[in-house]
Motif scaffolding. Sequence first.
Motif, PDB file in Angstrom:
ATOM      1  N   ARG A  45      42.321  44.169  44.175  1.00 41.62           N
ATOM      2  CA  ARG A  45      43.582  44.316  45.169  1.00 41.62           C
ATOM      3  C   ARG A  45      43.299  44.357  46.441  1.00 41.62           C
ATOM      4  O   ARG A  45      43.957  44.257  47.266  1.00 41.62           O
ATOM      5  CB  ARG A  45      44.554  45.492  44.455  1.00 41.62           C
ATOM      6  CG  ARG A  45      43.622  46.872  44.882  1.00 41.62           C
ATOM      7  CD  ARG A  45      44.274  48.137  44.221  1.00 41.62           C
ATOM      8  NE  ARG A  45      43.569  49.060  43.972  1.00 41.62           N
ATOM      9  CZ  ARG A  45      43.014  49.852  44.969  1.00 41.62           C
ATOM     10  NH1 ARG A  45      43.385  49.646  46.023  1.00 41.62           N
ATOM     11  NH2 ARG A  45      41.822  50.666  44.786  1.00 41.62           N
ATOM     12  N   GLU A  48      41.644  40.700  47.695  1.00 40.03           N
ATOM     13  CA  GLU A  48      42.449  39.412  47.782  1.00 40.03           C
ATOM     14  C   GLU A  48      43.420  39.841  49.194  1.00 40.03           C
ATOM     15  O   GLU A  48      43.779  38.948  50.053  1.00 40.03           O
ATOM     16  CB  GLU A  48      43.595  39.232  46.826  1.00 40.03           C
ATOM     17  CG  GLU A  48      44.462  40.475  46.311  1.00 40.03           C
ATOM     18  CD  GLU A  48      45.802  40.503  47.213  1.00 40.03           C
ATOM     19  OE1 GLU A  48      46.127  39.866  47.907  1.00 40.03           O
ATOM     20  OE2 GLU A  48      46.605  41.418  46.681  1.00 40.03           O
ATOM     21  N   SER A  67      44.525  35.161  43.750  1.00 32.47           N
ATOM     22  CA  SER A  67      44.003  36.254  43.235  1.00 32.47           C
ATOM     23  C   SER A  67      43.372  35.937  41.829  1.00 32.47           C
ATOM     24  O   SER A  67      43.844  35.192  41.019  1.00 32.47           O
ATOM     25  CB  SER A  67      44.885  37.497  42.963  1.00 32.47           C
ATOM     26  OG  SER A  67      44.346  38.440  42.496  1.00 32.47           O
TER      27      SER A  67
END
Length: 313
Positions: A45, A48, A67
């Motif tokens: 998280r 990206e 992602s």
Amino acid sequence: MSGRQKVIIDTDPGQDDAVAILLALASPELDVLGITAVAGNVPLRLTEKNARKICELAGKPETKVFSGAARPLVRPLVTAEEVHGKTGLDGPNLPEPTMPLQTQHAVDFIIETLMTEEPGTVTLCPLGPLTNIALALIREPRIAPRVKQIVLMGGGFFEGGNVTPAAEFNIYVDPHAADVVLKAGIPTVVMPLDVTHKALTTARRVAAFRELGTRVGIATAEMLEFFERFDESKYGTDGGPLHDPCVIAYLLKPQLFKGRECNVVVETASELTMGMTVIDWWGVTKRPRNAMVMRDIDHDGFFELLVERLGRL
Ligand code: BDR
Ligand code: CA
């Protein structure tokens, strides 16, 4: 159609990944088809998001960011916040990105791109653990002969490892993925620690980025000042190794690097040497040469290229 080299950058930013992305986005010779994020230096998280922050810093919010895998194929994820900071991009104060993350999965994007672009025209540039690339190869083996080449940062031989005495971070985090990639029969160039440990962010070189006087130049200096502190205290050097931009620099100016074709195998069984790149530099086995392994870099030429290109953003 342009004559630019088509690339997909697979990455876990990371300050050195960030400089590699900036170098690519600043270089007209390259057509960055997409940036695919993978878990590595920090969780997915953050990688990206960091990739998008850097595209915006470069003034290229139209860049496609995807992602990918949130963890390695087999082993639990190991991250490196002690090097890169809690965000993975500690140093400059970069705004939260507003450009969108693509909805397609990174692995699907890699496969779709390779199956639709003309065979032999797309270069893969992995700058982190090789999970996304291995997953793409496992899911769609027909992509292998369509890849022009892989130029990756990973491994080490005479220089040893940086996360264990035997293993370099990117290979250590997902040794099984590295094994898949190195056995795929794709022309591969390896930039190991033996090269990157010669590309040091000395105070003079960091100052040259700051002296660009631009947002990109100042943010780069701030990123490098944060990033180098860990390795400066570890190795006692002026500056830390600027690993990942070596991959992009090779595409722009291969003459900056010297190496030889070798057999490379990754250790995936022994816990003691897990993720070690066993590189047959002296050709003592009969194993086939499966990679061009670099050992030397013209480090002044490398930093000249970086400053000149980042100055364009
Ligand atoms: C590699 O590991 C990461 O910390 C860096 O971004 C680089 O890709 C160096 O071992
Ligand atoms: Ca990286």
